[in-house]
Every structure is written in structure tokens, then in C-alpha cells.
Design a protein around this motif. Structure first.
Motif, PDB file in Angstrom:
ATOM      1  N   HIS A 108      -2.222   1.857  15.726  1.00  0.00           N
ATOM      2  CA  HIS A 108      -1.227   2.838  15.269  1.00  0.00           C
ATOM      3  C   HIS A 108      -1.907   3.879  14.399  1.00  0.00           C
ATOM      4  CE1 HIS A 108      -1.472  -0.335  12.244  1.00  0.00           C
ATOM      5  NE2 HIS A 108      -1.192   0.614  11.359  1.00  0.00           N
ATOM      6  N   THR A 153       3.549   0.441   2.844  1.00  0.00           N
ATOM      7  CA  THR A 153       3.393  -0.649   3.819  1.00  0.00           C
ATOM      8  C   THR A 153       3.207  -1.958   3.085  1.00  0.00           C
ATOM      9  OG1 THR A 153       1.190   0.190   4.222  1.00  0.00           O
ATOM     10  CG2 THR A 153       2.612   0.056   6.114  1.00  0.00           C
ATOM     11  N   SER A 198       6.830  -1.158   7.176  1.00  0.00           N
ATOM     12  CA  SER A 198       6.382   0.175   6.786  1.00  0.00           C
ATOM     13  C   SER A 198       7.586   1.093   6.560  1.00  0.00           C
ATOM     14  CB  SER A 198       5.486   0.670   7.929  1.00  0.00           C
ATOM     15  OG  SER A 198       5.336   2.052   7.892  1.00  0.00           O
ATOM     16  N   VAL A 254      -1.085   8.161  12.394  1.00  0.00           N
ATOM     17  CA  VAL A 254      -0.137   9.217  12.033  1.00  0.00           C
ATOM     18  C   VAL A 254      -0.795  10.567  12.309  1.00  0.00           C
ATOM     19  CG1 VAL A 254       1.198  10.238  10.124  1.00  0.00           C
ATOM     20  CG2 VAL A 254       0.908   7.756  10.245  1.00  0.00           C
ATOM     21  N   ASN A 297       4.471   6.794   2.417  1.00  0.00           N
ATOM     22  CA  ASN A 297       4.678   5.600   3.226  1.00  0.00           C
ATOM     23  C   ASN A 297       4.350   4.382   2.373  1.00  0.00           C
ATOM     24  OD1 ASN A 297       2.952   3.531   5.143  1.00  0.00           O
ATOM     25  ND2 ASN A 297       4.864   4.210   6.045  1.00  0.00           N
ATOM     26  N   LEU A 311       0.865  -1.186   0.000  1.00  0.00           N
ATOM     27  CA  LEU A 311       0.000   0.000   0.000  1.00  0.00           C
ATOM     28  C   LEU A 311       0.900   1.232   0.000  1.00  0.00           C
ATOM     29  CD1 LEU A 311      -2.699   1.525   0.523  1.00  0.00           C
ATOM     30  CD2 LEU A 311      -2.441   0.955   2.932  1.00  0.00           C
ATOM     31  N   LEU A 368      -3.741   9.899   9.701  1.00  0.00           N
ATOM     32  CA  LEU A 368      -4.369   8.582   9.701  1.00  0.00           C
ATOM     33  C   LEU A 368      -4.756   8.290  11.142  1.00  0.00           C
ATOM     34  CD1 LEU A 368      -4.842   6.506   7.470  1.00  0.00           C
ATOM     35  CD2 LEU A 368      -2.733   5.376   8.164  1.00  0.00           C
ATOM     36  N   PHE A 375       4.429   9.312  14.330  1.00  0.00           N
ATOM     37  CA  PHE A 375       3.703   8.048  14.284  1.00  0.00           C
ATOM     38  C   PHE A 375       3.218   7.757  15.696  1.00  0.00           C
ATOM     39  CE2 PHE A 375       3.876   3.291  14.062  1.00  0.00           C
ATOM     40  CZ  PHE A 375       3.055   3.115  12.956  1.00  0.00           C
ATOM     41  N   ASP A 404      -4.215  -2.991  11.677  1.00  0.00           N
ATOM     42  CA  ASP A 404      -4.201  -3.579  10.333  1.00  0.00           C
ATOM     43  C   ASP A 404      -4.746  -4.992  10.484  1.00  0.00           C
ATOM     44  OD1 ASP A 404      -2.981  -1.246   9.570  1.00  0.00           O
ATOM     45  OD2 ASP A 404      -1.046  -2.142   9.084  1.00  0.00           O
ATOM     46  N   TYR A 427       0.923  11.576   1.999  1.00  0.00           N
ATOM     47  CA  TYR A 427       0.452  12.570   2.964  1.00  0.00           C
ATOM     48  C   TYR A 427       0.877  13.944   2.490  1.00  0.00           C
ATOM     49  CZ  TYR A 427       0.130   8.638   6.286  1.00  0.00           C
ATOM     50  OH  TYR A 427      -0.163   7.453   6.915  1.00  0.00           O
ATOM     51  N   ARG A 440       2.440  -5.960   3.194  1.00  0.00           N
ATOM     52  CA  ARG A 440       1.621  -6.907   3.949  1.00  0.00           C
ATOM     53  C   ARG A 440       1.533  -8.237   3.229  1.00  0.00           C
ATOM     54  NH1 ARG A 440      -2.529  -2.724   5.027  1.00  0.00           N
ATOM     55  NH2 ARG A 440      -1.298  -0.958   5.728  1.00  0.00           N
ATOM     56  N   ARG A 456       4.900  13.464   2.375  1.00  0.00           N
ATOM     57  CA  ARG A 456       5.459  12.224   2.932  1.00  0.00           C
ATOM     58  C   ARG A 456       4.843  11.051   2.179  1.00  0.00           C
ATOM     59  NH1 ARG A 456       3.530   8.413   7.169  1.00  0.00           N
ATOM     60  NH2 ARG A 456       5.381   7.296   7.872  1.00  0.00           N
ATOM     61  N   ASN A 496       0.913   5.175   0.567  1.00  0.00           N
ATOM     62  CA  ASN A 496       0.138   6.286   1.129  1.00  0.00           C
ATOM     63  C   ASN A 496       0.854   7.600   0.883  1.00  0.00           C
ATOM     64  OD1 ASN A 496      -2.034   4.914   2.505  1.00  0.00           O
ATOM     65  ND2 ASN A 496      -0.561   4.208   4.023  1.00  0.00           N
ATOM     66  N   HIS A 505      -5.746   2.930  14.257  1.00  0.00           N
ATOM     67  CA  HIS A 505      -6.414   1.739  13.702  1.00  0.00           C
ATOM     68  C   HIS A 505      -5.517   0.517  13.878  1.00  0.00           C
ATOM     69  CE1 HIS A 505      -3.667   2.963  10.496  1.00  0.00           C
ATOM     70  NE2 HIS A 505      -3.676   1.694  10.139  1.00  0.00           N
TER      71      HIS A 505
END
Ligand code: SIN
Ligand code: FE2
Length: 215
Positions: free
Chosen positions: A189, A210, A147, A191, A208, A120, A130, A156, A135, A124, A212, A206, A122, A133
Motif C-alpha cells: 500500500h 496507524t 488506519s 499514498v 494519518n 504512528l 508514501l 491511497f 507493514d 502529509y 499496530r 492530511r 503521519n 510498501h
């Protein structure tokens, strides 16, 4: 004088946030140029976009994916799917430099043989955030999450297994890689809103990545 002689030393910086959660400072820096080139190709094929949450809110973070599966959200819920809902085509393949970085970071954090099938991306911009939440849309919680932070630094939030636990605040800078798995796999976690700034690699943003194991 070799200005970069201490790069290997900062790469060795490993901070454990809680059992199973590790920050590897500057781990991605040696691959910076290759990562940014590959990312440009991914984003050209599957553009970043703001998705809508099941509750009807437009996410402040823009996202896209590469790999066999991509994480998406719309009014029907959160899920992984093999195709980009905007184009109907498969997500771009995961670049080799991404896959290797994720595997090496996971191994360094103590999780051998990580084989991510989803990445994923992301984006920013200042003010994007964020909320806290877990995952948990992945099928298998045995694999860790890896990440990678690029561009402007972010704060974070690293919480516990219950939403009520007060999260620690951790600065994540360009090239830092965070890995969480095992007892930390389902930790909350998030942001905090991104502050304005200008970064040599990404301008006023920024990014990111991630990784998975979704399926
Ligand atoms: C995420 O939780 O998916 C992204 C975290 C981050 O942007 O550092
Ligand atoms: Fe997350």
C-alpha cells in the motif's frame, strides 16, 4: 430539519477492497473533536519530524508516535522502539480515545480484541507521498492494521501481496478508517502525492494515524 440525520447512514458504509481489507467511511467522525485535542497533546510532547530512510532519503511525510512503541527509521534501518530518538524519553501514552477507536474499528471490520501498542502519526503536506510498501516491522502479523484519515483527502494505493500487482486507487477522506488484516495483512500500500487544499480540521494537511500491534 436535522441536518445530521444521515450521519448514521454514512457510518454504515463499509467497502471491502479485498478479502480482509475494509474501508469504514466516516467511522471516526463522531470522535473528531476529541481525537484532534488528544493529537495536539501528543504532538506537543513528541513533535512531528522528517526522518531519514536507511537509503539516506529524507521522508516527505513527517511523523511521530504514541503508545508503548514507536516506528522509527534512520540510516541503520526501520524498527519499533519504546523511546523517542530525539528526546530519549518514552513516547507519549496512547490516548484512550485513540485506543477505543482502533479497537472498535477493528471489531467492525471483523477483527475482535485488537489491542494496539503503537500508533504512528503521519503528517502529509502538499506533495508528500508514501511509496508502495508492506507493514512488516511488527512481530505479530495476526493483528490487523487500523488506519485513520484526517484532514485533506488522499489517494491511497491498495495493492496485492506482490509488489508487481497493480494497486487500486481509493480516495480516503476525513474520518475514514481503513482496516486490513488476515489474508490482507501484508498487502502492499502507499499514498499518492497530496494535492493542495484547505480542510476545516487540519488546514492544508492530511494526518494519518496507524495503529499496530508492534511487539
Ligand atoms: C502507512 O502506510 O503507514 C500510512 C498510510 C496512510 O497514510 O494512509
Ligand atoms: Fe504502511
Amino acid at each position: 430539519m436535522n441536518l445530521f440525520e444521515d450521519l448514521s447512514q454514512c457510518q454504515a458504509r463499509r467497502e471491502e477492497l479485498s478479502r480482509g481489507a475494509v474501508v469504514l467511511r466516516a467511522f471516526a467522525l463522531p470522535d473528531e473533536a476529541e481525537i484532534l485535542t488528544a493529537l495536539g497533546e501528543v504532538v506537543a510532547e513528541a513533535p512531528l519530524r522528517h526522518m531519514v530512510t536507511p537509503g539516506g532519503f529524507r521522508m516527505s511525510v513527517a511523523l511521530t508516535n504514541c503508545g508503548s512503541y514507536g516506528w522509527v527509521t534512520d540510516h541503520t534501518g526501520y524498527r519499533y522502539q519504546p523511546t523517542d530518538p530525539d528526546s530519549g524519553k518514552p513516547w507519549p501514552r496512547m490516548p484512550d480515545v485513540f485506543r477505543k477507536l482502533a479497537r472498535d474499528a477493528a471489531a467492525t471490520a471483523g477483527f475482535e480484541n485488537f489491542g494496539p501498542d503503537a500508533c504512528l502519526v503521519n503528517l502529509y503536506e502538499p506533495g508528500a507521498r508514501l511509496s508502495l510498501h508492506q507493514d512488516k516491522n511488527e512481530r505479530d502479523f495476526n493483528a490487523p492494521i487500523v488506519s485513520v484519515s484526517l484532514g485533506l483527502p488522499a489517494v491511497f494505493m491498495w495493492g496485492g501481496l506482490r509488489r508487481q500487482e497493480r494497486p487500486a486507487r481509493v480516495q480516503l477522506a476525513h474520518g475514514d478508517v481503513m482496516v486490513w488484516g488476515g489474508p490482507a495483512r501484508l498487502c502492499f500500500h502507499g499514498v499518492l502525492p497530496l494535492a493542495d487544499g484547505c480542510h476545516h480540521a487540519t488546514g492544508g494537511r492530511r494526518i494519518n494515524l496507524t495503529f499496530r500491534k508492534a511487539a
